[in-house]
Design an enzyme around this catalytic site. Structure first.
Site, PDB file in Angstrom:
ATOM      1  N   ASP A 108       0.866  -1.183   0.000  1.00  0.00           N
ATOM      2  CA  ASP A 108       0.000   0.000   0.000  1.00  0.00           C
ATOM      3  C   ASP A 108       0.902   1.231   0.000  1.00  0.00           C
ATOM      4  O   ASP A 108       1.864   1.307   0.766  1.00  0.00           O
ATOM      5  CB  ASP A 108      -0.898  -0.034   1.251  1.00  0.00           C
ATOM      6  CG  ASP A 108      -2.064   0.945   1.141  1.00  0.00           C
ATOM      7  OD1 ASP A 108      -1.805   2.155   0.936  1.00  0.00           O
ATOM      8  OD2 ASP A 108      -3.216   0.508   1.254  1.00  0.00           O
TER       9      ASP A 108
ATOM     10  N   ASN B  83       9.433 -10.257  11.422  1.00  0.00           N
ATOM     11  CA  ASN B  83       9.560 -10.565  12.845  1.00  0.00           C
ATOM     12  C   ASN B  83       8.535  -9.781  13.681  1.00  0.00           C
ATOM     13  O   ASN B  83       8.888  -9.153  14.682  1.00  0.00           O
ATOM     14  CB  ASN B  83      11.002 -10.273  13.301  1.00  0.00           C
ATOM     15  CG  ASN B  83      11.304 -10.901  14.629  1.00  0.00           C
ATOM     16  OD1 ASN B  83      10.703 -11.907  14.986  1.00  0.00           O
ATOM     17  ND2 ASN B  83      12.211 -10.301  15.382  1.00  0.00           N
TER      18      ASN B  83
ATOM     19  N   GLY C 166     -12.446  -1.347   1.224  1.00  0.00           N
ATOM     20  CA  GLY C 166     -12.983  -1.256  -0.134  1.00  0.00           C
ATOM     21  C   GLY C 166     -13.829  -0.042  -0.424  1.00  0.00           C
ATOM     22  O   GLY C 166     -14.583  -0.040  -1.389  1.00  0.00           O
TER      23      GLY C 166
ATOM     24  N   HIS D  49     -12.278  -2.416  -6.422  1.00  0.00           N
ATOM     25  CA  HIS D  49     -11.718  -3.675  -6.933  1.00  0.00           C
ATOM     26  C   HIS D  49     -11.314  -4.439  -5.674  1.00  0.00           C
ATOM     27  O   HIS D  49     -10.429  -3.981  -4.929  1.00  0.00           O
ATOM     28  CB  HIS D  49     -10.516  -3.396  -7.846  1.00  0.00           C
ATOM     29  CG  HIS D  49      -9.884  -4.619  -8.446  1.00  0.00           C
ATOM     30  ND1 HIS D  49      -9.187  -4.581  -9.641  1.00  0.00           N
ATOM     31  CD2 HIS D  49      -9.796  -5.905  -8.018  1.00  0.00           C
ATOM     32  CE1 HIS D  49      -8.731  -5.797  -9.921  1.00  0.00           C
ATOM     33  NE2 HIS D  49      -9.076  -6.610  -8.941  1.00  0.00           N
TER      34      HIS D  49
ATOM     35  N   HIS E 294     -10.046  -6.302  -2.511  1.00  0.00           N
ATOM     36  CA  HIS E 294      -8.675  -6.469  -2.023  1.00  0.00           C
ATOM     37  C   HIS E 294      -8.697  -6.707  -0.520  1.00  0.00           C
ATOM     38  O   HIS E 294      -9.586  -6.242   0.179  1.00  0.00           O
ATOM     39  CB  HIS E 294      -7.801  -5.259  -2.360  1.00  0.00           C
ATOM     40  CG  HIS E 294      -8.385  -3.937  -1.934  1.00  0.00           C
ATOM     41  ND1 HIS E 294      -9.400  -3.315  -2.630  1.00  0.00           N
ATOM     42  CD2 HIS E 294      -8.117  -3.140  -0.881  1.00  0.00           C
ATOM     43  CE1 HIS E 294      -9.713  -2.188  -2.041  1.00  0.00           C
ATOM     44  NE2 HIS E 294      -8.964  -2.048  -0.958  1.00  0.00           N
TER      45      HIS E 294
ATOM     46  N   HIS F 105      -6.423  -6.125   2.918  1.00  0.00           N
ATOM     47  CA  HIS F 105      -5.285  -5.438   3.537  1.00  0.00           C
ATOM     48  C   HIS F 105      -4.622  -6.392   4.526  1.00  0.00           C
ATOM     49  O   HIS F 105      -5.310  -7.018   5.347  1.00  0.00           O
ATOM     50  CB  HIS F 105      -5.755  -4.220   4.346  1.00  0.00           C
ATOM     51  CG  HIS F 105      -6.352  -3.111   3.550  1.00  0.00           C
ATOM     52  ND1 HIS F 105      -5.702  -1.913   3.317  1.00  0.00           N
ATOM     53  CD2 HIS F 105      -7.559  -2.989   2.941  1.00  0.00           C
ATOM     54  CE1 HIS F 105      -6.486  -1.115   2.605  1.00  0.00           C
ATOM     55  NE2 HIS F 105      -7.624  -1.746   2.360  1.00  0.00           N
TER      56      HIS F 105
HETATM   57  P1  AMP Z   1      -9.946   0.801   0.491  1.00  0.00           P
HETATM   58  O1  AMP Z   1     -10.560   0.737  -0.899  1.00  0.00           O
HETATM   59  O2  AMP Z   1     -10.723   1.652   1.420  1.00  0.00           O
HETATM   60  O3  AMP Z   1      -9.654  -0.558   1.040  1.00  0.00           O
HETATM   61  O4  AMP Z   1      -8.528   1.543   0.335  1.00  0.00           O
HETATM   62  C1  AMP Z   1      -7.746   1.418  -0.825  1.00  0.00           C
HETATM   63  C2  AMP Z   1      -6.276   1.355  -0.451  1.00  0.00           C
HETATM   64  O5  AMP Z   1      -5.534   1.335  -1.651  1.00  0.00           O
HETATM   65  C3  AMP Z   1      -5.771   2.545   0.377  1.00  0.00           C
HETATM   66  O6  AMP Z   1      -5.153   2.049   1.557  1.00  0.00           O
HETATM   67  C4  AMP Z   1      -4.758   3.220  -0.557  1.00  0.00           C
HETATM   68  O7  AMP Z   1      -3.648   3.758   0.139  1.00  0.00           O
HETATM   69  C5  AMP Z   1      -4.356   2.089  -1.480  1.00  0.00           C
HETATM   70  N1  AMP Z   1      -3.911   2.518  -2.805  1.00  0.00           N
HETATM   71  C6  AMP Z   1      -4.559   3.340  -3.638  1.00  0.00           C
HETATM   72  N2  AMP Z   1      -3.849   3.495  -4.780  1.00  0.00           N
HETATM   73  C7  AMP Z   1      -2.753   2.727  -4.658  1.00  0.00           C
HETATM   74  C8  AMP Z   1      -1.614   2.464  -5.490  1.00  0.00           C
HETATM   75  N3  AMP Z   1      -1.494   3.027  -6.696  1.00  0.00           N
HETATM   76  N4  AMP Z   1      -0.651   1.635  -5.025  1.00  0.00           N
HETATM   77  C9  AMP Z   1      -0.763   1.064  -3.810  1.00  0.00           C
HETATM   78  N5  AMP Z   1      -1.799   1.273  -2.968  1.00  0.00           N
HETATM   79  C10 AMP Z   1      -2.778   2.099  -3.383  1.00  0.00           C
END
Ligand code: AMP
Length: 130
Positions: A30, A77, A87, A92, A94, A96
């Site tokens: 992230d 560690n 989300g 899309h 994902h 965390h």
């Molecule tokens: P959420 O949709 O609320 O789960 O949050 C989306 C997450 O994607 C946030 O923590 C952002 O910091 C992260 N994010 C958005 N764009 C990018 C990117 N280009 N590369 C990596 N992380 C990203």
């Protein structure tokens, strides 16, 4: 449906700090981490919600999540790896994964207006690459 920002990352059209890839998922750091090593595990199939995936794909995503979390605990560690599905920002699906030792680390609120620290992210990605 337009490609999401994560589909563009998976296709290599937008750079990312990748740590893992298999047939089903793509995982990368992230850019605004809650704590060091904060990773997003993204199904390659672009769906809005994880439960939009068919059962087999959902289970493959979760198997990858487990594999990555166990790897993080070892390499970084840390005692804990928090798992969240939010989300609200990127439509899309994902997961965390947030490595942490103290609850304050887990509750850290990143400054999303700050420029990403690509130097630090690159160094962590190198450590975590699987
Ligand atoms: P959420 O949709 O609320 O789960 O949050 C989306 C997450 O994607 C946030 O923590 C952002 O910091 C992260 N994010 C958005 N764009 C990018 C990117 N280009 N590369 C990596 N992380 C990203």
């Amino acid at each position: 449906m337009d490609d999401s920002i994560f589909t563009k990352i998976i296709n290599g059209e937008i750079p990312s700090h990748k740590i893992y890839e298999d047939d089903t998922v793509f995982a990368f750091l992230d850019i605004h981490p809650i704590n060091t090593g904060h990773t997003l595990v993204v199904p390659k199939q672009q769906v809005e919600f994880l439960w939009d995936l068919d059962d087999a794909t959902y289970q493959s995503v979760m198997a990858a999540v487990k594999k990555i979390a166990e790897h993080m605990r070892q390499v970084l560690n840390v005692e804990y790896v928090g798992q969240q599905v939010i989300g609200v920002d990127v439509p899309h699906a994902h997961v965390h994964l947030i490595p942490f030792n103290t609850i304050d680390e887990y509750h850290n609120v990143p400054d999303v207006s700050a420029d990403p620290n690509h130097g630090a992210l690159g160094a962590i990605a190198k450590k975590l690459q699987m």
